[in-house]
Design a protein around this motif. Structure first.
Motif, PDB file in Angstrom:
ATOM      1  N   SER A  47       0.814  -1.215   0.000  1.00 53.46           N
ATOM      2  CA  SER A  47       0.000   0.000   0.000  1.00 53.46           C
ATOM      3  C   SER A  47       0.845   1.261   0.000  1.00 53.46           C
ATOM      4  CB  SER A  47      -0.938   0.001   1.218  1.00 53.46           C
ATOM      5  OG  SER A  47      -1.853  -1.075   1.153  1.00 53.46           O
ATOM      6  N   LYS A  48       1.995   1.206   0.665  1.00 50.01           N
ATOM      7  CA  LYS A  48       2.846   2.400   0.734  1.00 50.01           C
ATOM      8  C   LYS A  48       3.376   2.792  -0.641  1.00 50.01           C
ATOM      9  CE  LYS A  48       7.227   0.020   1.767  1.00 50.01           C
ATOM     10  NZ  LYS A  48       8.357  -0.058   2.738  1.00 50.01           N
ATOM     11  N   GLY A  49       3.371   1.846  -1.596  1.00 50.75           N
ATOM     12  CA  GLY A  49       3.824   2.155  -2.945  1.00 50.75           C
ATOM     13  C   GLY A  49       2.981   3.211  -3.633  1.00 50.75           C
ATOM     14  N   TYR A  50       1.745   3.423  -3.132  1.00 51.47           N
ATOM     15  CA  TYR A  50       0.867   4.447  -3.695  1.00 51.47           C
ATOM     16  C   TYR A  50       1.520   5.831  -3.636  1.00 51.47           C
ATOM     17  CZ  TYR A  50      -3.432   7.168  -4.355  1.00 51.47           C
ATOM     18  OH  TYR A  50      -4.389   8.061  -4.806  1.00 51.47           O
ATOM     19  N   PHE A  51       2.392   6.030  -2.664  1.00 49.85           N
ATOM     20  CA  PHE A  51       3.007   7.344  -2.446  1.00 49.85           C
ATOM     21  C   PHE A  51       4.402   7.451  -3.041  1.00 49.85           C
ATOM     22  CE2 PHE A  51       0.067   6.316   0.963  1.00 49.85           C
ATOM     23  CZ  PHE A  51      -0.758   7.430   0.984  1.00 49.85           C
ATOM     24  N   LEU A  52       4.890   6.366  -3.638  1.00 53.34           N
ATOM     25  CA  LEU A  52       6.279   6.330  -4.088  1.00 53.34           C
ATOM     26  C   LEU A  52       6.555   7.328  -5.205  1.00 53.34           C
ATOM     27  CD1 LEU A  52       8.857   4.843  -3.413  1.00 53.34           C
ATOM     28  CD2 LEU A  52       8.296   3.146  -5.152  1.00 53.34           C
ATOM     29  N   LEU A  53       5.658   7.424  -6.185  1.00 52.63           N
ATOM     30  CA  LEU A  53       5.870   8.352  -7.296  1.00 52.63           C
ATOM     31  C   LEU A  53       5.961   9.790  -6.795  1.00 52.63           C
ATOM     32  CD1 LEU A  53       6.060   8.918 -10.333  1.00 52.63           C
ATOM     33  CD2 LEU A  53       3.557   9.052 -10.382  1.00 52.63           C
ATOM     34  N   GLY A  54       5.042  10.166  -5.916  1.00 46.18           N
ATOM     35  CA  GLY A  54       5.055  11.529  -5.384  1.00 46.18           C
ATOM     36  C   GLY A  54       6.324  11.842  -4.612  1.00 46.18           C
ATOM     37  N   ILE A  55       6.834  10.850  -3.897  1.00 50.97           N
ATOM     38  CA  ILE A  55       8.065  11.056  -3.132  1.00 50.97           C
ATOM     39  C   ILE A  55       9.231  11.385  -4.048  1.00 50.97           C
ATOM     40  CG2 ILE A  55       9.787   9.875  -1.694  1.00 50.97           C
ATOM     41  CD1 ILE A  55       7.446   8.344  -0.397  1.00 50.97           C
TER      42      ILE A  55
END
Length: 216
Positions: free
Chosen positions: A83-91
Protein backbone atom coordinates in the motif's frame (compact mmCIF):
# COMPACT_ATOMS: atom_id res chain seq x y z
CA UNK A 1 -0.10 34.99 -11.16
CA UNK A 2 -2.10 35.95 -8.11
CA UNK A 3 -3.02 33.46 -5.34
CA UNK A 4 -6.67 33.64 -6.47
CA UNK A 5 -5.68 32.75 -10.03
CA UNK A 6 -3.56 29.85 -8.82
CA UNK A 7 -6.42 28.55 -6.68
CA UNK A 8 -8.71 28.78 -9.70
CA UNK A 9 -6.25 26.76 -11.79
CA UNK A 10 -6.21 24.08 -9.09
CA UNK A 11 -9.98 23.77 -9.23
CA UNK A 12 -10.96 26.08 -6.40
CA UNK A 13 -11.60 25.09 -2.80
CA UNK A 14 -13.77 22.18 -3.92
CA UNK A 15 -10.95 20.94 -6.15
CA UNK A 16 -8.56 20.89 -3.21
CA UNK A 17 -11.06 18.86 -1.20
CA UNK A 18 -11.79 16.46 -4.05
CA UNK A 19 -8.08 15.81 -4.60
CA UNK A 20 -7.72 14.66 -0.99
CA UNK A 21 -10.59 12.17 -1.10
CA UNK A 22 -8.84 9.36 -3.06
CA UNK A 23 -5.89 9.48 -0.64
CA UNK A 24 -8.15 9.30 2.41
CA UNK A 25 -10.17 6.44 0.93
CA UNK A 26 -7.07 4.53 -0.16
CA UNK A 27 -5.47 4.69 3.29
CA UNK A 28 -8.69 3.79 5.11
CA UNK A 29 -9.58 0.85 2.87
CA UNK A 30 -6.02 -0.49 2.70
CA UNK A 31 -5.87 -0.66 6.50
CA UNK A 32 -9.17 -2.57 6.62
CA UNK A 33 -9.26 -4.72 3.48
CA UNK A 34 -5.84 -4.71 1.82
CA UNK A 35 -4.20 -3.32 -1.31
CA UNK A 36 -6.49 -4.37 -4.17
CA UNK A 37 -9.75 -3.14 -2.58
CA UNK A 38 -7.97 0.12 -1.72
CA UNK A 39 -6.87 0.57 -5.33
CA UNK A 40 -10.40 -0.07 -6.59
CA UNK A 41 -11.97 2.34 -4.10
CA UNK A 42 -9.45 5.11 -4.79
CA UNK A 43 -10.01 4.83 -8.54
CA UNK A 44 -13.76 4.74 -7.96
CA UNK A 45 -13.70 7.92 -5.89
CA UNK A 46 -11.52 9.70 -8.48
CA UNK A 47 -13.95 8.63 -11.22
CA UNK A 48 -16.94 9.86 -9.21
CA UNK A 49 -15.30 13.25 -8.75
CA UNK A 50 -14.76 13.48 -12.52
CA UNK A 51 -18.39 12.53 -13.23
CA UNK A 52 -19.66 14.97 -10.59
CA UNK A 53 -17.77 17.83 -12.22
CA UNK A 54 -19.17 16.85 -15.62
CA UNK A 55 -22.69 16.88 -14.23
CA UNK A 56 -22.16 20.29 -12.63
CA UNK A 57 -20.47 21.54 -15.82
CA UNK A 58 -17.44 22.62 -13.86
CA UNK A 59 -13.86 22.60 -15.11
CA UNK A 60 -12.90 18.96 -15.56
CA UNK A 61 -9.18 19.51 -16.13
CA UNK A 62 -8.21 19.25 -12.42
CA UNK A 63 -10.47 16.21 -11.93
CA UNK A 64 -9.15 14.47 -15.06
CA UNK A 65 -5.54 15.15 -14.06
CA UNK A 66 -6.36 13.88 -10.58
CA UNK A 67 -7.86 10.67 -11.96
CA UNK A 68 -4.77 10.02 -14.09
CA UNK A 69 -2.55 10.73 -11.09
CA UNK A 70 -4.51 8.31 -8.90
CA UNK A 71 -4.34 5.65 -11.62
CA UNK A 72 -0.56 5.98 -11.92
CA UNK A 73 -0.06 5.87 -8.15
CA UNK A 74 -2.36 2.85 -7.92
CA UNK A 75 -0.36 1.09 -10.65
CA UNK A 76 2.89 1.74 -8.79
CA UNK A 77 1.36 0.36 -5.58
CA UNK A 78 0.22 -2.75 -7.45
CA UNK A 79 3.67 -3.29 -8.99
CA UNK A 80 5.40 -2.74 -5.64
CA UNK A 81 2.88 -5.01 -3.96
CA UNK A 82 2.42 -2.77 -0.93
CA UNK A 83 0.00 0.00 0.00
CA UNK A 84 2.85 2.40 0.73
CA UNK A 85 3.82 2.15 -2.95
CA UNK A 86 0.87 4.45 -3.69
CA UNK A 87 3.01 7.34 -2.45
CA UNK A 88 6.28 6.33 -4.09
CA UNK A 89 5.87 8.35 -7.30
CA UNK A 90 5.06 11.53 -5.38
CA UNK A 91 8.07 11.06 -3.13
CA UNK A 92 10.55 10.80 -5.99
CA UNK A 93 8.86 13.55 -8.00
CA UNK A 94 9.34 15.83 -4.99
CA UNK A 95 13.06 15.05 -5.01
CA UNK A 96 13.28 15.66 -8.75
CA UNK A 97 11.63 19.07 -8.52
CA UNK A 98 13.71 20.04 -5.48
CA UNK A 99 16.90 19.29 -7.44
CA UNK A 100 15.69 21.17 -10.55
CA UNK A 101 14.65 24.26 -8.62
CA UNK A 102 17.82 24.28 -6.50
CA UNK A 103 20.04 23.88 -9.56
CA UNK A 104 18.31 26.80 -11.29
CA UNK A 105 19.23 29.03 -8.34
CA UNK A 106 22.86 27.93 -8.39
CA UNK A 107 23.23 28.77 -12.08
CA UNK A 108 21.30 32.06 -11.62
CA UNK A 109 18.45 30.95 -13.85
CA UNK A 110 15.60 30.78 -11.28
CA UNK A 111 12.73 28.62 -12.52
CA UNK A 112 10.07 30.98 -11.16
CA UNK A 113 11.41 33.81 -13.32
CA UNK A 114 11.11 31.74 -16.47
CA UNK A 115 7.63 30.54 -15.50
CA UNK A 116 6.61 34.15 -14.91
CA UNK A 117 7.91 35.15 -18.36
CA UNK A 118 6.14 32.20 -19.98
CA UNK A 119 2.82 32.68 -18.19
CA UNK A 120 2.62 36.36 -19.12
CA UNK A 121 4.23 36.11 -22.58
CA UNK A 122 6.97 38.48 -21.36
CA UNK A 123 10.56 38.75 -22.47
CA UNK A 124 13.49 37.81 -20.23
CA UNK A 125 14.80 41.30 -19.65
CA UNK A 126 14.51 40.64 -15.90
CA UNK A 127 17.74 38.65 -16.13
CA UNK A 128 19.61 41.95 -16.52
CA UNK A 129 18.10 43.40 -13.33
CA UNK A 130 19.88 42.05 -10.22
CA UNK A 131 17.02 42.90 -7.83
CA UNK A 132 14.52 41.07 -10.03
CA UNK A 133 16.80 38.02 -10.28
CA UNK A 134 17.19 38.06 -6.50
CA UNK A 135 13.41 38.18 -6.00
CA UNK A 136 12.92 35.22 -8.34
CA UNK A 137 15.75 33.39 -6.53
CA UNK A 138 13.87 33.81 -3.25
CA UNK A 139 10.61 32.53 -4.77
CA UNK A 140 12.40 29.56 -6.34
CA UNK A 141 14.07 28.79 -3.00
CA UNK A 142 10.63 28.65 -1.33
CA UNK A 143 9.53 25.95 -3.77
CA UNK A 144 12.83 24.11 -3.31
CA UNK A 145 12.20 23.95 0.43
CA UNK A 146 8.62 22.75 -0.11
CA UNK A 147 9.66 19.93 -2.43
CA UNK A 148 12.64 19.05 -0.27
CA UNK A 149 10.54 18.87 2.90
CA UNK A 150 7.99 16.65 1.20
CA UNK A 151 10.69 14.25 0.05
CA UNK A 152 12.48 14.01 3.39
CA UNK A 153 9.37 13.57 5.56
CA UNK A 154 7.53 11.18 3.26
CA UNK A 155 10.64 9.15 2.48
CA UNK A 156 11.21 8.58 6.20
CA UNK A 157 7.60 7.51 6.65
CA UNK A 158 7.87 5.24 3.62
CA UNK A 159 10.96 3.52 4.99
CA UNK A 160 9.17 3.09 8.33
CA UNK A 161 6.15 1.46 6.61
CA UNK A 162 3.82 4.11 8.00
CA UNK A 163 1.18 4.12 5.26
CA UNK A 164 -1.41 5.92 7.37
CA UNK A 165 0.96 8.72 8.26
CA UNK A 166 2.05 8.88 4.63
CA UNK A 167 -1.55 9.76 3.76
CA UNK A 168 -1.60 12.42 6.46
CA UNK A 169 1.70 13.85 5.26
CA UNK A 170 0.57 13.84 1.61
CA UNK A 171 -2.46 15.98 2.47
CA UNK A 172 -0.87 18.16 5.18
CA UNK A 173 2.21 18.90 3.06
CA UNK A 174 0.20 19.23 -0.14
CA UNK A 175 -2.16 22.15 -0.54
CA UNK A 176 -1.22 24.02 2.69
CA UNK A 177 2.45 24.21 1.71
CA UNK A 178 1.51 24.94 -1.91
CA UNK A 179 -0.68 27.85 -0.80
CA UNK A 180 2.09 29.24 1.42
CA UNK A 181 4.71 28.95 -1.33
CA UNK A 182 2.29 30.54 -3.81
CA UNK A 183 1.73 33.49 -1.49
CA UNK A 184 5.47 34.03 -1.03
CA UNK A 185 5.94 33.69 -4.79
CA UNK A 186 3.30 36.36 -5.37
CA UNK A 187 5.15 38.73 -3.01
CA UNK A 188 8.47 38.00 -4.76
CA UNK A 189 6.95 38.61 -8.19
CA UNK A 190 5.60 41.97 -7.02
CA UNK A 191 9.11 42.88 -5.82
CA UNK A 192 10.57 41.85 -9.17
CA UNK A 193 8.00 43.93 -11.03
CA UNK A 194 8.84 46.99 -8.92
CA UNK A 195 12.54 46.52 -9.71
CA UNK A 196 11.77 46.28 -13.42
CA UNK A 197 9.54 49.37 -13.27
CA UNK A 198 12.39 51.35 -11.68
CA UNK A 199 14.75 50.34 -14.49
CA UNK A 200 12.17 51.31 -17.13
CA UNK A 201 11.57 54.67 -15.43
CA UNK A 202 15.30 55.41 -15.21
CA UNK A 203 15.86 54.45 -18.85
CA UNK A 204 12.89 56.58 -19.88
CA UNK A 205 14.23 59.61 -18.01
CA UNK A 206 17.72 59.14 -19.41
CA UNK A 207 16.56 58.98 -23.04
CA UNK A 208 15.59 62.70 -23.41
CA UNK A 209 18.82 63.71 -21.65
CA UNK A 210 20.87 61.68 -24.10
CA UNK A 211 19.10 63.40 -27.01
CA UNK A 212 19.87 66.86 -25.56
CA UNK A 213 23.53 65.97 -25.15
CA UNK A 214 23.62 64.68 -28.73
CA UNK A 215 22.18 67.97 -30.06
CA UNK A 216 24.72 70.04 -28.10
Amino acid sequence: MSPDRLLEQLGGISGLIYSSLPVLVFVAVSSLSGLLPAIGCALGVAALVLVWRLIRRESTQPAFSGFVGVAICALVAYVVGASKGYFLLGIWMSLLWAVVFAASILIRRPVVGYLWSWAGSRDRSWRGVPRAVYAFDVATLCWTLVFGARFVVQRLLYDADQTGWLGVARIAMGWPLTALAALLTYVAIKAAQRALDVVVAVDGAAAPLDKDIARD
